[in-house]
Structures are given as C-alpha cells and as structure tokens.
Design an enzyme around this catalytic site. Structure first.
Site, short mmCIF file in Angstrom:
data_model
loop_
_atom_site.label_atom_id
_atom_site.label_comp_id
_atom_site.label_asym_id
_atom_site.label_seq_id
_atom_site.Cartn_x
_atom_site.Cartn_y
_atom_site.Cartn_z
N GLY A 120 0.85 -1.20 0.00
CA GLY A 120 0.00 0.00 0.00
C GLY A 120 0.88 1.24 0.00
O GLY A 120 0.54 2.27 0.57
N GLY B 107 -0.07 5.10 -1.17
CA GLY B 107 -1.07 5.88 -0.45
C GLY B 107 -0.47 7.05 0.31
O GLY B 107 0.71 7.38 0.16
N GLN B 108 -1.31 7.67 1.14
CA GLN B 108 -0.88 8.87 1.86
C GLN B 108 0.32 8.58 2.76
O GLN B 108 1.31 9.31 2.74
CB GLN B 108 -2.04 9.43 2.70
CG GLN B 108 -1.72 10.80 3.26
CD GLN B 108 -2.65 11.23 4.40
OE1 GLN B 108 -3.46 10.45 4.90
NE2 GLN B 108 -2.52 12.47 4.82
N ASP C 20 2.07 -1.93 -4.44
CA ASP C 20 0.71 -1.41 -4.43
C ASP C 20 0.01 -1.94 -5.67
O ASP C 20 0.66 -2.50 -6.56
CB ASP C 20 0.73 0.14 -4.44
CG ASP C 20 -0.53 0.77 -3.85
OD1 ASP C 20 -1.60 0.56 -4.44
OD2 ASP C 20 -0.44 1.45 -2.81
N ILE C 21 -1.31 -1.72 -5.74
CA ILE C 21 -2.02 -2.00 -7.01
C ILE C 21 -2.09 -0.74 -7.86
O ILE C 21 -2.56 -0.76 -8.98
CB ILE C 21 -3.45 -2.58 -6.76
CG1 ILE C 21 -4.22 -1.74 -5.74
CG2 ILE C 21 -3.39 -4.03 -6.34
CD1 ILE C 21 -5.69 -2.09 -5.64
N ASP D 41 -1.08 -7.27 -5.40
CA ASP D 41 -2.43 -7.23 -4.83
C ASP D 41 -2.40 -8.05 -3.55
O ASP D 41 -2.26 -9.27 -3.59
CB ASP D 41 -3.44 -7.81 -5.83
CG ASP D 41 -4.87 -7.76 -5.29
OD1 ASP D 41 -5.05 -7.41 -4.10
OD2 ASP D 41 -5.79 -8.07 -6.05
N ILE D 42 -2.55 -7.42 -2.42
CA ILE D 42 -2.42 -8.09 -1.13
C ILE D 42 -3.51 -9.14 -0.90
O ILE D 42 -3.37 -10.00 -0.04
CB ILE D 42 -2.36 -7.05 0.02
CG1 ILE D 42 -2.05 -7.71 1.38
CG2 ILE D 42 -3.62 -6.22 0.10
CD1 ILE D 42 -0.83 -8.53 1.42
N TYR E 141 -15.11 0.54 9.07
CA TYR E 141 -13.66 0.72 9.19
C TYR E 141 -13.22 0.48 10.64
O TYR E 141 -12.27 -0.27 10.90
CB TYR E 141 -13.33 2.15 8.74
CG TYR E 141 -11.90 2.58 8.89
CD1 TYR E 141 -10.90 2.04 8.08
CD2 TYR E 141 -11.55 3.58 9.80
CE1 TYR E 141 -9.59 2.49 8.19
CE2 TYR E 141 -10.25 4.03 9.90
CZ TYR E 141 -9.27 3.47 9.10
OH TYR E 141 -7.96 3.91 9.21
N LYS F 149 -10.81 -2.39 12.20
CA LYS F 149 -9.57 -2.08 12.93
C LYS F 149 -9.58 -2.73 14.31
O LYS F 149 -8.57 -3.24 14.79
CB LYS F 149 -9.37 -0.56 13.05
CG LYS F 149 -9.02 0.13 11.74
CD LYS F 149 -7.66 -0.31 11.22
CE LYS F 149 -7.26 0.40 9.94
NZ LYS F 149 -6.03 -0.12 9.34
#
Ligand code: NAD
Ligand code: SER
Length: 319
Positions: A9, A12-13, A35-36, A51-52, A141, A145
């Site tokens: 990933g 990402g940010q 990442d994808i 792809d995880i 979400y 988590k």
C-alpha cells in the site's frame, strides 16, 4: 535487519512518505514498495505491483526479495468503507490475515499494521481517551480495525508473531494526498488555502479530532519497529497523540499566514463518523514503553504545510 523491507500500500498517503523515510535509513534497494496503484511521486528503488488479496503473489514477492519485515498499509479508509462495507471489511481483514499467516510460518520476522482512532465509538470517553476503555466502533472501518487489533494480539500470544501497531490519529502531510478518510479535510484545507481558493468543509466548525503531522507519524512507526522486543508490551495497538483541533481552529491558524482565507461549512455523512470518535487521546503507554514523543504542535504543523506546499506550487508553475 536480516532481510529486506516490504511496504504494502506504498502509493497511499502514508506509504509515500514511509517508503522515502525507510529508504533514507536502510538504502533504496532494501525497501520494496508495492501497491495495485502507481506511486503518487517518482521514487528511486524497487516497486512491485502486488495485490495483497492474493496470498500466493505475496509469498512470491516475499521470497523473491528476501523480505523479513512488512509494513501493511493497504486498507479502505473510514468514509470509503461506509460506501462499500463488505468490500472494506474483506480488504481490511484478508490483507491482515495474509500477512499474519506468512509471519506465523516464520517467513516474515516482523510486521507493522496500523490501527486507528476509529476503534473508539460514541460510548468511549471523548477527552483524553485512555489506552484501555470502552470500544464500540460504529463504522465498518472501526469494526475492522478493532477486529484487526484482536487478531494481532492473538497471533502474537498464540504463535509468537512479532506484530507491532499504532492507533494513528488523522494524518496531515504535504507530500501525498489522503485516500478517503474522515480527517482528509485537514489536508485539503491547505491545498485550497495555498491556491487562494475558498474551502467548503465537510465537518462542522467545532468538530475537534485527534490529528498528527505526517513526520511525527513516520517517526512513531519507525521507532516502534526499531524498539527492542521487550519494550513492546501491547500487541493489540498503542494509542499515540499529536494535536487536537477543530476546522475552526485550523482555519484561524491558516488565516494568520493567509488573512484572506475563506472557509464555509457543509457537513455531510462524514460528520456522523467524526462525532463517534474521540477529541483527544492519552498516550502514556506509548511514551512509557518505547519512548514516544511528538514534535509538532498546531503552529509548527501549519507553517510546515504552507511553506512546503508553497515551494511545490512555485516549482510546478516555474515561478
Ligand atoms: P491510503 O488510502 O492513502 O493508501 C492505501 C493504499 O493501499 C493505496 O495506495 C491503495 O492503492 C493500496 N491498496 C488498496 N487495495 C490494495 C490491494 N488489494 N493490494 C495492495 N494495495 C492496495 O491510506 P493511508 O492513509 O496511507 O493509510 C494507510 C494505513 O494507515 C491504513 O491501514 C489506514 O487505515 C491507516 N490509517 C491512516 C490514517 C490517516 O490519517 N491516513 C489514520 C489512521 C489509520
Ligand atoms: N484518517 C483516518 C480516516 O479518517 C482515520 O483512521 O479514516
């Protein structure tokens, strides 16, 4: 470090900045970005299109690059996961199981997986939220988590997996764009301010949330992974705290540098998510166990964001 590092990933940010920081510390070739999606910025060093959700592909990449440490950042964030609940749950949980199971087999030696302030819910004490408290998250979400935290602790206790985790607050940085969270406004606001555009905020003016400057978050991430095993006493996830502010407070700080900055408020569905989260976090355990200490207050965060975005704007426009 026995082998190399894999960041999943990485486009990402957080991944964008984490890859840069890890490469500075361990060398470009020792940190594999994956990442994808293509990276947000050009980065020197290996990149894998991974792809995880595909555990065989993960095994191949881990074997090919002799990976010993994984930073798993792929996830669907709070606002997007509310739009795609089943997909969000599947991605957030399957990605974690795929990594934890490889670590259980002993192929991967150490795992970082971030949790979030979203593990808390409307019944949690909102001020100075302690490490151990009522946790009844109301978002997909947050539920993913919280479940992830339980599984991390389970894999540590049952199989000895060295997994380490932080409950990040909302993160703010200038090098990358956020990916669908409820705290994204606190990044967008700077992009609008620097280009002299008005900003319409999707949260109400007094919605206070825990936030952190990205370089503090990266420091915390690398520090917890570098800490001696004996220092990590919590294997679910650690509270960490930076700054708490509302849209009104951050806009007032921005106005000190850009007096013409204009903000209006139009709360949408993300307001309900924000209302269910704490306002401020107590991070005594992280401070005591592995020496966590933030460096950025609101004033310093604003001036770093504005200065650096200004430099980028000047460069982009050849001014
Ligand atoms: P992001 O959405 O910006 O980045 C996630 C990355 O994962 C994206 O680049 C995406 O392409 C990639 N990805 C999605 N599906 C994938 C797949 N199947 N295989 C491989 N990669 C895939 O998210 P972020 O803000 O960088 O967050 C990273 C982690 O930190 C997440 O677990 C998130 O929940 C957590 N976190 C972030 C914040 C924050 O404020 N940014 C706060 C708390 C927790
Ligand atoms: N910044 C994240 C979000 O808003 C918190 O985990 O989804």
């Amino acid at each position: 470090m026995e082998g190399r590092i894999l960041v999943i990933g990485s486009s990402g940010q957080i991944g964008t900045e984490l890859v840069e920081a890890l490469r500075e510390k361990f060398g470009n070739d020792n940190v594999i970005a994956s990442d994808i999606k293509e990276p947000q910025i050009k980065q020197e060093g290996p990149f894998e299109n991974l792809d995880i959700m595909d555990k065989d592909q993960l095994s191949e990449v881990v074997k090919k690059h002799e990976i010993s440490e994984v930073y798993l950042l792929a996830a669907l964030l709070s606002a997007t996961a509310e739009k795609h609940p089943e997909f969000g749950w599947n991605l957030n949980m399957t990605s974690l199981f795929n990594v934890l199971n490889l670590a259980k087999e002993g192929t991967i030696k150490k795992v970082f997986w971030p949790s979030s302030i979203a593990v808390f819910g409307p019944t949690t004490p909102q001020q100075n939220t302690p490490q151990y408290t009522i946790m009844e998250p109301t978002t997909v979400y947050g539920i993913s988590k919280q479940a992830g935290e339980r599984w991390c602790e389970y894999y540590h206790n049952k199989y000895g997996v060295d997994v380490r985790s932080i409950r990040y607050p909302g993160l703010i940085g200038y090098k990358s764009l956020p990916g669908g969270g409820t705290t994204d406004y606190a990044v967008d606001i700077f992009h609008k301010a620097i280009t002299n555009e008005p900003f319409e905020c999707f949260l109400s003016e007094n919605t206070k949330l825990p936030m952190m400057y990205m370089s503090d978050a990266i420091k915390a991430t690398i520090n917890i992974m570098q800490a001696d095993n004996s220092q990590i006493k919590i294997r679910s996830s650690y509270n960490i705290s930076g700054i708490s502010f509302s849209p009104n407070q951050i806009s007032e700080e921005i106005k000190k540098a850009i007096p013409s900055f204009n903000i209006s408020y139009k709360p949408d569905s993300r307001q309900q998510i924000a209302d269910s989260w704490p306002e401020s976090i107590n991070d005594d355990e992280a401070k005591n166990d592995w020496g966590w200490k933030p460096s950025f207050n609101l004033d310093k965060l604003c001036s770093e964001m504005l200065t650096n975005l200004d430099k980028i704007l000047i460069k982009e426009n050849n001014l």
